[in-house]
Design an enzyme around this catalytic site. Structure first.
Site, short mmCIF file in Angstrom:
data_model
loop_
_atom_site.label_atom_id
_atom_site.label_comp_id
_atom_site.label_asym_id
_atom_site.label_seq_id
_atom_site.Cartn_x
_atom_site.Cartn_y
_atom_site.Cartn_z
N ASP A 384 41.72 52.70 84.74
CA ASP A 384 43.17 52.54 84.76
C ASP A 384 43.68 52.51 86.20
O ASP A 384 43.38 53.41 87.00
CB ASP A 384 43.81 53.70 83.99
CG ASP A 384 45.31 53.52 83.81
OD1 ASP A 384 45.70 52.57 83.12
OD2 ASP A 384 46.07 54.33 84.37
N GLU A 413 41.37 47.61 85.59
CA GLU A 413 42.67 47.27 85.04
C GLU A 413 43.65 47.23 86.21
O GLU A 413 44.31 48.21 86.53
CB GLU A 413 43.09 48.30 83.98
CG GLU A 413 44.38 47.97 83.26
CD GLU A 413 45.61 48.65 83.87
OE1 GLU A 413 46.73 48.25 83.51
OE2 GLU A 413 45.47 49.58 84.69
#
EC number: 2.4.99.16
Length: 655
Positions: A384, A413
């Site tokens: 993330d 990401e």
């Protein structure tokens, strides 16, 4: 590099060789370099390479590219995971020099007397070559040398045996004044690093129950979520990605749609990681036990799915790290720990980690956490917001993990600036999210994909039509046909693609003012009636299953380097192809970007890219409808979004 012979612009090379280039097991990796020499003597180039075991692989001779470019090309095919190295060598090739000179002189009418020195020099070269060729060819080479010396033979008989050795001595050349580059690195991953189909769901929503106002009645668990696994597998996905499954902070917990105040029953955001119940190495107690999680992973494996976990390096205010290591966080002038902000947005439920404070301690703890989950069977991590952490940290972490577990994969990401996204790929991330979502015209998509193909040595794209954070306007307004269009593009353009649960139900209601879903699953439970939607014919699941079946059955779709675009005279249409390097398999896709009206277009195909001569005709079979067409260089197409907005065609030679 400048030695006896210059060797320049070697590829693949990432950041001038600072980082390894990327490949997967079985991939044909193109190696090229520019090399040249003075005068008219022949130059040869070759690739020397060795595997992770340190064993040298057979030398690969390079071939010259376009005349006058001095560019040399070869391909290598690594066959195991790990770090490979290669170098390019340039050398004088006396046999080719001799061959070229002698054939030109004979063509000019020169006789044995004129060629006396040339014939003698050729015999010397062949005597050297006899020691280099396989034992079974040695006598043939020596016999050719003897013929060159035999003055009693006619010129044709003296020279012909030596000239016929060209193919053999291409493979086993006499090499003079060898110049070698420094070694370049190539990291080779397992095939799933390049070819994969991802599906994301929240375990807490599977099997959950909510009141009419959306407030939770029952929390999903690993046991109830496991019941969804067969349906995900039936759609043909092979990676099941779970958002964070750790305890969720209670301090400053967010309510539905990221509201600042949460009710006593609100479940909060899984990305606000950690509470008194544990941190990044713990499981949310309402999801179940460690054994429940292991059973979930085993069931996924039984259905051909590999579980990927989210690695989000941030903390809720009540995460154990906040109490145990306050030095890992930024302290504001008022003495409070800084929470996450993306002005004007505020995320009071999340504390970012300051990686410049006690970097050694943070590194050791994160590595421990990653290895904790590897020990539970996790070999894929979706990371993330990696672009908000230092790149040198990620480089260290990824390669520490690769030392002991080379099959672990990391998906970045990162929807951010191009240089940062490229940098994450260069330092070791296996795959990356991309700008695919925001490329909404044929021209934009073609240009972007051509950029990605040019970057394939360090950045592997993973195309997602939607995520929990992103519901693009094209899906908000495009209707069900647009869901088909974006799925076709994502699944066919790149070897790796993914989508977030609810896509197959055409979920498209936006949260006003932002590019995300209303009643966002990040902040509340969202159970779905999967069976009811499919029974009523309101599910895209059968179409997604067909796309993934087409991907599996056509090896041409397993690669990115082979993506080629073809011209079409309608800007609402895109046409591209992929040809498998090892088989006749070729896939040709024509897709509309218009989800509201039918579009006509005239295609002009680059037939050599499909493996055909310009004049040839061939048969194409639409894998979506079963229709068969007779095609050539120029073809007319009509795509209706309310039947099928795309052709996915396999190409076959006419019988």
């Amino acid at each position: 590099m400048v030695g006896r012979f210059p060797i320049e612009d070697v590829t693949p090379s990432v950041a001038c060789g600072r980082y390894p280039a990327k490949a997967v097991v079985g991939e044909l990796v193109p190696v090229s370099a520019t090399s040249y020499r003075e005068g008219h003597a022949a130059l040869g180039c070759s690739v020397r390479w060795q595997g992770p075991d340190g064993v040298e692989r057979p030398v690969v001779r390079m071939t010259a590219g376009e005349f006058g470019s001095d560019r040399w090309h070869a391909t290598i095919r690594p066959d195991t995971e790990g770090r490979w190295i290669f170098a390019v060598e340039a050398f004088g090739d006396p046999y080719l020099t001799w061959w070229d000179a002698v054939t030109k002189k004979i063509d000019a009418g020169q006789g044995p007397e004129d060629l006396a020195n040339d014939l003698a020099e050729g015999a010397l070269v062949l005597e050297q070559a006899a020691a280099l060729v396989p034992a079974g060819d040695r006598e043939r080479v020596l016999a050719a040398a003897g013929s060159l010396k035999d003055k009693d033979l006619p010129l044709f008989e003296r020279v012909s045996p030596a000239l016929r050795l060209r193919d053999l001595l291409w493979e086993y050349p006499v090499r003079e004044q060898v110049t070698r580059t420094t070694s370049y690195q190539l990291w080779v991953d397992r095939k799933k690093a390049l070819f994969s189909a991802w599906y994301e769901f929240f375990p807490r929503s599977e099997g959950a129950e909510v009141k009419p106002d959306g407030s939770p009645l029952r929390h999903g668990t690993f046991v109830t979520a496991a019941e969804r696994i067969p349906a995900v597998a039936a759609m043909g996905f092979d990676v099941l990605y779970l958002p964070p499954i750790h305890p969720i902070g209670k301090v400053n917990r967010k309510g539905p749609n990221n509201s600042v105040v949460a009710g006593p029953a609100d479940v909060g955001s899984p990305w606000a990681i950690g509470s008194t119940e544990g941190g990044h190495d713990a499981l949310h107690p309402e999801l179940g036990s460690d054994e429940d999680f292991r059973a979930f992973v085993r069931k996924a494996e039984e259905h051909g799915l590999e579980v990927a976990l989210d690695l989000a390096l941030q903390c809720a205010p009540d995460h154990p790290w906040v109490q145990e290591h306050p030095e890992w966080f930024t302290i504001r002038p008022d003495g409070q720990i800084a929470y996450a902000e993306n002005p004007p947005k505020k995320y009071q439920d999340i504390y970012p980690i300051n990686f410049d404070r006690d970097p050694e301690g943070i590194r050791a703890e994160v590595l421990r956490v990653v290895r904790h989950w590897i020990a539970r069977g996790i070999k894929i991590f979706r990371v993330d917001n990696p672009h908000t952490k230092p790149l040198n940290f990620w480089r260290w972490l990824i390669w520490q993990v690769k030392k002991t577990d080379p099959d672990v994969l990391f998906l970045a990401e990162a929807f951010t600036r191009p240089a940062m996204m490229a940098g994450l790929g260069k330092i070791g991330f296996t795959q990356s999210y991309t700008y695919f979502t925001w490329r909404t015209s044929a021209r934009e998509m073609r240009e972007y994909c051509e950029e990605l193909v040019a970057s394939v040595d360090y950045m592997r794209p993973n195309f997602w039509p939607n995520t929990p954070d992103i519901l693009h306007e094209s899906l908000q307004r495009g209707g069900p046909p647009m869901f088909k269009i974006r799925a076709v593009l994502a699944s066919m353009l790149t070897p790796s693609w993914g989508l977030y649960a609810g896509y197959e139900l055409f979920e498209h209601e936006p949260r006003p003012g932002v590019e995300e879903y209303l009643d966002n699953e990040k902040y509340q439970l969202r159970p779905r009636d999967w069976a009811g939607a499919e029974a009523a014919g309101r599910s895209l699941a059968p179409f997604l299953a067909r796309l993934n079946r087409i991907r599996r059955e056509n090896p041409a779709l397993h690669w990115l380097r082979n993506l080629r675009f073809h011209d079409v005279d309608n800007p609402s249409l895109i046409c591209f192809s992929k040809k498998d390097p090892d088989s006749p398999n070729t896939v040709l896709v024509v897709c509309s970007f218009d989800s509201l009206t039918a579009q006509w277009g005239n295609l002009t195909l680059d037939l050599p890219a499909l493996g055909y001569e310009w004049h040839e005709r061939f048969t194409v079979r639409d894998e979506l409808t079963g229709a068969v067409y007779d095609w050539g260089q120029h073809n007319a197409v009509r795509l209706d979004p309310f039947t099928e907005p795309a052709h996915i065609l396999t190409v076959h030679r006419r019988v």
